[in-house]
Scaffold this motif. Structure first.
Motif, PDB file in Angstrom:
ATOM      1  N   VAL A 149      31.786 -20.722  58.971  1.00  0.00           N
ATOM      2  CA  VAL A 149      32.396 -21.316  57.587  1.00  0.00           C
ATOM      3  C   VAL A 149      31.768 -22.518  57.434  1.00  0.00           C
ATOM      4  CG1 VAL A 149      34.244 -21.843  56.153  1.00  0.00           C
ATOM      5  CG2 VAL A 149      34.268 -19.835  57.775  1.00  0.00           C
ATOM      6  N   HIS A 150      31.023 -22.937  56.346  1.00  0.00           N
ATOM      7  CA  HIS A 150      30.408 -24.160  55.993  1.00  0.00           C
ATOM      8  C   HIS A 150      30.650 -24.856  54.772  1.00  0.00           C
ATOM      9  CE1 HIS A 150      27.833 -23.977  59.712  1.00  0.00           C
ATOM     10  NE2 HIS A 150      27.929 -22.791  59.440  1.00  0.00           N
ATOM     11  N   THR A 151      30.847 -26.045  54.472  1.00  0.00           N
ATOM     12  CA  THR A 151      30.661 -26.778  53.397  1.00  0.00           C
ATOM     13  C   THR A 151      29.255 -27.004  52.957  1.00  0.00           C
ATOM     14  OG1 THR A 151      32.817 -27.570  53.476  1.00  0.00           O
ATOM     15  CG2 THR A 151      31.421 -28.797  51.840  1.00  0.00           C
ATOM     16  N   VAL A 152      28.732 -26.442  51.643  1.00  0.00           N
ATOM     17  CA  VAL A 152      27.263 -26.802  51.206  1.00  0.00           C
ATOM     18  C   VAL A 152      27.416 -27.489  50.029  1.00  0.00           C
ATOM     19  CG1 VAL A 152      25.248 -25.693  50.756  1.00  0.00           C
ATOM     20  CG2 VAL A 152      26.599 -24.542  52.314  1.00  0.00           C
ATOM     21  N   THR A 153      26.865 -28.603  49.903  1.00  0.00           N
ATOM     22  CA  THR A 153      26.791 -29.567  48.685  1.00  0.00           C
ATOM     23  C   THR A 153      25.523 -29.568  48.041  1.00  0.00           C
ATOM     24  OG1 THR A 153      28.400 -30.900  49.989  1.00  0.00           O
ATOM     25  CG2 THR A 153      27.454 -31.906  47.865  1.00  0.00           C
ATOM     26  N   LEU A 154      25.533 -29.260  46.888  1.00  0.00           N
ATOM     27  CA  LEU A 154      24.306 -29.156  46.108  1.00  0.00           C
ATOM     28  C   LEU A 154      24.714 -30.210  44.674  1.00  0.00           C
ATOM     29  CD1 LEU A 154      23.744 -25.476  45.902  1.00  0.00           C
ATOM     30  CD2 LEU A 154      22.786 -26.922  47.628  1.00  0.00           C
ATOM     31  N   GLY A 155      24.003 -31.297  44.762  1.00  0.00           N
ATOM     32  CA  GLY A 155      24.075 -32.276  43.696  1.00  0.00           C
ATOM     33  C   GLY A 155      25.721 -32.770  43.834  1.00  0.00           C
ATOM     34  N   GLN A 156      26.421 -32.509  42.763  1.00  0.00           N
ATOM     35  CA  GLN A 156      27.896 -32.993  42.985  1.00  0.00           C
ATOM     36  C   GLN A 156      28.543 -31.918  43.291  1.00  0.00           C
ATOM     37  OE1 GLN A 156      28.359 -35.420  39.245  1.00  0.00           O
ATOM     38  NE2 GLN A 156      27.649 -37.116  40.358  1.00  0.00           N
ATOM     39  N   THR A 157      27.952 -30.629  43.387  1.00  0.00           N
ATOM     40  CA  THR A 157      28.902 -29.433  43.562  1.00  0.00           C
ATOM     41  C   THR A 157      28.911 -29.257  45.152  1.00  0.00           C
ATOM     42  OG1 THR A 157      27.888 -28.555  41.562  1.00  0.00           O
ATOM     43  CG2 THR A 157      28.815 -26.833  43.044  1.00  0.00           C
ATOM     44  N   GLU A 158      30.103 -28.776  45.292  1.00  0.00           N
ATOM     45  CA  GLU A 158      30.672 -28.543  46.771  1.00  0.00           C
ATOM     46  C   GLU A 158      31.005 -26.914  46.794  1.00  0.00           C
ATOM     47  OE1 GLU A 158      34.287 -29.880  49.507  1.00  0.00           O
ATOM     48  OE2 GLU A 158      32.644 -31.369  49.202  1.00  0.00           O
ATOM     49  N   LEU A 159      30.410 -26.150  47.628  1.00  0.00           N
ATOM     50  CA  LEU A 159      30.580 -24.935  47.881  1.00  0.00           C
ATOM     51  C   LEU A 159      31.233 -24.480  49.406  1.00  0.00           C
ATOM     52  CD1 LEU A 159      27.187 -23.545  46.314  1.00  0.00           C
ATOM     53  CD2 LEU A 159      29.386 -23.820  45.127  1.00  0.00           C
ATOM     54  N   THR A 160      31.940 -23.594  49.323  1.00  0.00           N
ATOM     55  CA  THR A 160      32.396 -23.303  50.841  1.00  0.00           C
ATOM     56  C   THR A 160      31.745 -21.810  51.174  1.00  0.00           C
ATOM     57  OG1 THR A 160      34.429 -24.205  50.743  1.00  0.00           O
ATOM     58  CG2 THR A 160      34.203 -22.635  52.391  1.00  0.00           C
ATOM     59  N   LEU A 161      30.894 -21.973  52.201  1.00  0.00           N
ATOM     60  CA  LEU A 161      30.171 -20.505  52.336  1.00  0.00           C
ATOM     61  C   LEU A 161      30.559 -19.887  53.637  1.00  0.00           C
ATOM     62  CD1 LEU A 161      26.407 -19.862  51.615  1.00  0.00           C
ATOM     63  CD2 LEU A 161      27.380 -19.501  53.963  1.00  0.00           C
ATOM     64  N   ARG A 162      30.966 -18.629  53.605  1.00  0.00           N
ATOM     65  CA  ARG A 162      31.278 -17.904  54.745  1.00  0.00           C
ATOM     66  C   ARG A 162      30.088 -16.982  55.108  1.00  0.00           C
ATOM     67  NH1 ARG A 162      36.937 -15.719  53.095  1.00  0.00           N
ATOM     68  NH2 ARG A 162      36.462 -16.691  51.076  1.00  0.00           N
ATOM     69  N   SER A 163      29.614 -17.007  56.477  1.00  0.00           N
ATOM     70  CA  SER A 163      28.451 -16.179  56.682  1.00  0.00           C
ATOM     71  C   SER A 163      28.451 -14.764  56.841  1.00  0.00           C
ATOM     72  CB  SER A 163      27.702 -16.822  57.759  1.00  0.00           C
ATOM     73  OG  SER A 163      28.155 -16.735  58.932  1.00  0.00           O
ATOM     74  N   LYS A 164      29.914 -14.456  57.009  1.00  0.00           N
ATOM     75  CA  LYS A 164      30.327 -13.141  56.906  1.00  0.00           C
ATOM     76  C   LYS A 164      31.619 -12.806  56.198  1.00  0.00           C
ATOM     77  CE  LYS A 164      28.742 -12.306  61.780  1.00  0.00           C
ATOM     78  NZ  LYS A 164      29.146 -11.944  63.474  1.00  0.00           N
ATOM     79  N   ARG A 165      31.834 -11.852  55.583  1.00  0.00           N
ATOM     80  CA  ARG A 165      32.861 -11.712  54.749  1.00  0.00           C
ATOM     81  C   ARG A 165      34.262 -11.757  55.319  1.00  0.00           C
ATOM     82  NH1 ARG A 165      32.738  -6.315  51.128  1.00  0.00           N
ATOM     83  NH2 ARG A 165      32.299  -5.545  53.383  1.00  0.00           N
ATOM     84  N   GLU A 166      34.165 -11.257  56.757  1.00  0.00           N
ATOM     85  CA  GLU A 166      35.666 -11.044  57.190  1.00  0.00           C
ATOM     86  C   GLU A 166      36.175 -12.688  57.753  1.00  0.00           C
ATOM     87  OE1 GLU A 166      32.358  -9.645  60.246  1.00  0.00           O
ATOM     88  OE2 GLU A 166      32.884  -9.343  57.993  1.00  0.00           O
ATOM     89  N   LEU A 167      35.017 -13.620  57.843  1.00  0.00           N
ATOM     90  CA  LEU A 167      35.463 -14.953  58.418  1.00  0.00           C
ATOM     91  C   LEU A 167      36.745 -15.756  57.474  1.00  0.00           C
ATOM     92  CD1 LEU A 167      32.339 -16.412  59.320  1.00  0.00           C
ATOM     93  CD2 LEU A 167      33.809 -15.613  60.817  1.00  0.00           C
TER      94      LEU A 167
END
Length: 213
Positions: A193-211
């Motif tokens: 699970v990671h926090t991905v920041t693009l510009g001023q937008t913050e996304l939470t990304l899970r590399s697998k659905r079950e995480l």
């Protein structure tokens, strides 16, 4: 450069194919497209187990300026390869930025043993599950994930999405791609699970659905 040593044996271990694809990538990045196409053809003629050589050979051809209909038909005849489909779309939509936006295919991405994966991207409490092998993110409509943030580039980045093999690629965006607060250099591996920041937008990304977050 002579390529006779490349075609020295007809049966190669998997590590050889990966090495030749890395060599092909070097030729592509140094704009030695003709030699890259020769390496790709040799590997295709040897029935390499990965379809990466089809994409990467076509990519070298496109970058060299070979955009004749015969060459394009070769790419369109491979609709199951998501890298070829993506690169042909970029050729059509933004030909002047093909070198910046193109995706080079790693050897393992093209193996028949590759497995489908579902990632989860969450923004402002809204979760989106995605399973496409190539997921584009940016400000214009034809991105798979569209962001309205004006600090996000039109075509900001892409995620290559396979089971246990999730990568994020920065397309030379103005404001960069940050993973857990650190700006990536061209690409980064995503596991967990990671926090991905693009510009001023913050996304939470899970590399697998079950995480869990």
């Amino acid at each position: 450069m002579s390529l006779s040593w490349v075609s020295g044996s007809l049966k190669r271990p998997a590590s050889d194919y990966e090495a030749f694809n890395l060599l092909l990538e070097c030729f592509c990045r140094t704009e030695r497209y003709e030699v890259g196409m020769q390496v790709a053809k040799l590997m295709i003629d040897e029935s390499a187990p990965s379809d990466c050589f089809e994409n990467n050979g076509i990519l070298c051809g496109l970058l060299s300026g070979l955009k004749d209909e015969t060459f394009l038909k070769q790419g369109r005849a491979k609709p199951k390869n998501p890298f070829i489909s993506y690169n042909l779309d970029i050729l059509e939509q933004a030909p002047d930025r093909l070198k910046t936006l193109a995706l080079f295919e790693n050897c393992r991405f093209g193996l028949p043993t590759r497995k489908e994966n579902t990632i989860t991207i969450e923004q402002d409490g809204r979760a989106n599950e995605l399973k496409e092998p190539v997921i584009t993110i940016g400000r214009i409509d034809n991105n798979r994930v569209r962001l309205t943030d004006t600090y996000v580039s039109r075509r900001h980045c892409a995620i290559v999405n396979y089971r246990d093999d999730v990568w994020i690629y920065d397309f030379g965006s103005t404001h960069g791609v940050f993973v857990d607060g650190k700006r990536i250099d061209r690409k980064a591996y995503l596991e967990g699970v990671h926090t991905v920041t693009l510009g001023q937008t913050e996304l939470t990304l899970r590399s697998k659905r079950e995480l869990l977050v």
